[in-house]
Design an enzyme around this catalytic site. Structure first.
Site, PDB file in Angstrom:
ATOM      1  N   ARG A  52       0.705  -1.243   0.035  1.00 28.02           N
ATOM      2  CA  ARG A  52      -0.144   0.026  -0.131  1.00 28.02           C
ATOM      3  C   ARG A  52       0.700   1.179  -0.225  1.00 28.02           C
ATOM      4  O   ARG A  52       0.796   2.278  -0.720  1.00 28.02           O
ATOM      5  CB  ARG A  52      -0.914   0.050   1.340  1.00 28.02           C
ATOM      6  CG  ARG A  52      -2.285  -0.162   1.232  1.00 28.02           C
ATOM      7  CD  ARG A  52      -2.778  -0.807   2.521  1.00 28.02           C
ATOM      8  NE  ARG A  52      -2.040  -2.055   2.894  1.00 28.02           N
ATOM      9  CZ  ARG A  52      -2.041  -3.297   2.727  1.00 28.02           C
ATOM     10  NH1 ARG A  52      -3.117  -3.364   1.826  1.00 28.02           N
ATOM     11  NH2 ARG A  52      -1.425  -4.034   3.010  1.00 28.02           N
ATOM     12  N   THR A  53       1.873   1.433   1.124  1.00 29.73           N
ATOM     13  CA  THR A  53       2.379   2.663   1.235  1.00 29.73           C
ATOM     14  C   THR A  53       3.148   3.149  -0.246  1.00 29.73           C
ATOM     15  O   THR A  53       3.109   4.218  -0.430  1.00 29.73           O
ATOM     16  CB  THR A  53       3.320   2.706   2.349  1.00 29.73           C
ATOM     17  OG1 THR A  53       2.320   2.173   3.600  1.00 29.73           O
ATOM     18  CG2 THR A  53       3.851   3.960   2.745  1.00 29.73           C
ATOM     19  N   LYS A  81      25.926  -3.032  -0.029  1.00 26.95           N
ATOM     20  CA  LYS A  81      27.219  -3.166  -0.054  1.00 26.95           C
ATOM     21  C   LYS A  81      27.747  -2.156   1.214  1.00 26.95           C
ATOM     22  O   LYS A  81      29.015  -1.931   1.723  1.00 26.95           O
ATOM     23  CB  LYS A  81      27.588  -2.268  -1.002  1.00 26.95           C
ATOM     24  CG  LYS A  81      27.274  -2.704  -2.367  1.00 26.95           C
ATOM     25  CD  LYS A  81      27.732  -1.714  -3.493  1.00 26.95           C
ATOM     26  CE  LYS A  81      27.288  -2.199  -4.923  1.00 26.95           C
ATOM     27  NZ  LYS A  81      27.659  -1.429  -5.966  1.00 26.95           N
ATOM     28  N   ARG A 102      11.044   4.080   3.764  1.00 27.71           N
ATOM     29  CA  ARG A 102      10.708   3.182   4.863  1.00 27.71           C
ATOM     30  C   ARG A 102      11.989   2.270   5.198  1.00 27.71           C
ATOM     31  O   ARG A 102      12.669   1.877   4.333  1.00 27.71           O
ATOM     32  CB  ARG A 102       9.558   2.315   4.105  1.00 27.71           C
ATOM     33  CG  ARG A 102       9.413   0.980   5.456  1.00 27.71           C
ATOM     34  CD  ARG A 102       8.075   0.167   4.984  1.00 27.71           C
ATOM     35  NE  ARG A 102       6.914   1.166   5.492  1.00 27.71           N
ATOM     36  CZ  ARG A 102       5.665   0.564   5.188  1.00 27.71           C
ATOM     37  NH1 ARG A 102       5.358  -0.889   4.877  1.00 27.71           N
ATOM     38  NH2 ARG A 102       4.567   1.220   5.475  1.00 27.71           N
ATOM     39  N   HIS A 130       4.493   6.453  11.643  1.00 30.59           N
ATOM     40  CA  HIS A 130       4.212   6.344  10.181  1.00 30.59           C
ATOM     41  C   HIS A 130       3.162   7.268   9.785  1.00 30.59           C
ATOM     42  O   HIS A 130       1.986   6.941   9.677  1.00 30.59           O
ATOM     43  CB  HIS A 130       3.520   4.735  10.141  1.00 30.59           C
ATOM     44  CG  HIS A 130       3.189   4.285   8.820  1.00 30.59           C
ATOM     45  ND1 HIS A 130       3.219   5.284   7.624  1.00 30.59           N
ATOM     46  CD2 HIS A 130       2.923   2.899   8.332  1.00 30.59           C
ATOM     47  CE1 HIS A 130       3.105   4.571   6.627  1.00 30.59           C
ATOM     48  NE2 HIS A 130       2.762   3.244   6.930  1.00 30.59           N
TER      49      HIS A 130
END
Ligand code: NCD
Length: 311
Positions: A52-53, A81, A102, A130
């Site tokens: 969704r986000t 890396k 995120r 959030h």
């Protein structure tokens, strides 16, 4: 350092209200916004799973006429890396006008914002917060109830690791006349730092209980959440707690006729599919509202708030 949004208090109440008004304008007249972000690029940096986000941010940017650059999964980027979040953010600032990020670590979005030269939006940092889910939640509540104050709000499930709960508590504690009912197993209560910042300092009334059945009758909003498997230290605890609460049509018999049932999704088992047919189920409306609020937020952070600005 550009203006970034790490959690909801980074936005004033007036700005949140204006974002909701912009979202309503977009809903009413999407064509007016179709070129608003022409030649602007959004980078989505998602180092944790998301459906969704990420898609919501990307759909938001496309619907504003902008473009999207995307990194999904730490394994496919230079994070694998050993690149630091700060260096990644500085680098991506050279390609994009705004970043949505995120990350599994609490505080990662703040670190990114400090070294990025473009705005960073926190799309979830570990079990911390959030904010754009909360913007979706606030618009949903305003649309469904017609107000953001004078409500009894029940939060149910994993209140310890659920970052959407922390941001929502922080955001809603700024409105008048709210009362919270915190429904969770003992092990998954709201962390004390959240309780003290959002509730105790502002003397907001709240009760804590383990029983959804006892609480459901008094609620105007019921915000269900998933037990956050990925933040548990052992599988055994997760298996024991995951089905603590399952909302069924049976349990809704004692609920108010105008209860608003919410869930940030994804749902695992917390709401039975039979509840989807109940007119009080609002969780798929939240999904759509999230896209409109992200559109509004992108416009704000890029300094493109009014239609006049874009003429
Ligand atoms: C939430 C999240 O990522 O915190 N999902 C979302 O963005 N809508 C809730 C969750 O994963 O349980």
């Amino acid at each position: 350092m550009s203006r970034s949004v790490i959690d909801v208090p980074d936005l004033s109440l007036e700005e949140i209200s204006a974002l909701m008004d912009t979202a309503e304008e977009i809903i009413a007249r999407p064509d007016d916004f179709a070129d608003a972000c022409r030649r602007k690029k959004l980078a989505t940096l998602f180092f944790e799973p998301s459906t969704r986000t990420r898609l919501s941010f990307e759909a938001a940017m496309y619907e504003l006429g902008g473009q999207v650059l995307s990194v999904t999964g730490a394994g496919t980027s230079s994070a694998a890396k050993g690149e630091s979040v700060a260096d990644t953010a500085r680098t991506v600032s050279c390609y994009a006008d705004i970043i949505a990020m995120r990350h599994p670590r609490e505080g990662a979005a703040l670190v990114a914002a400090r070294s990025a030269t473009v705005p960073v939006i926190n799309a979830g940092d570990g079990g911390h917060c959030h904010p754009t889910q909360t913007l979706a939640d606030l618009l949903t509540i305003r649309r469904e109830k017609g107000r953001l104050g004078n409500l009894t709000v029940g939060l149910c499930g994993d209140l310890k690791f659920g970052r959407t709960v922390h941001s929502l508590l922080n955001a809603m504690s700024r409105y008048e006349g709210l009362r919270f009912v915190l429904i969770s197993p003992e092990e998954l209560k709201v962390p004390s730092y959240v309780k003290s910042d959002a509730l105790k300092k502002k003397q907001i009334p709240y009760t804590q209980t383990t029983s959804l059945e006892d609480a459901i009758g008094e609620l105007d909003i019921l915000y269900m959440t998933r037990v956050q498997k990925e933040r548990f230290f052992n599988e055994e605890d997760y298996l024991r707690l995951r089905d603590s609460y399952i909302l069924t049509p049976e349990k809704l018999k004692n609920a108010k006729k105008d209860l608003c049932i919410m869930h940030p999704l994804p749902r695992v088992n917390e709401i039975s599919v039979a509840v989807d047919r109940d007119p009080r189920a609002c969780y798929f409306k939240q999904v759509l509202n999230g896209k409109y609020m992200r559109m509004a937020l992108i416009l704000l952070l890029l300094g493109l708030t009014g239609k006049g600005d874009r003429a």
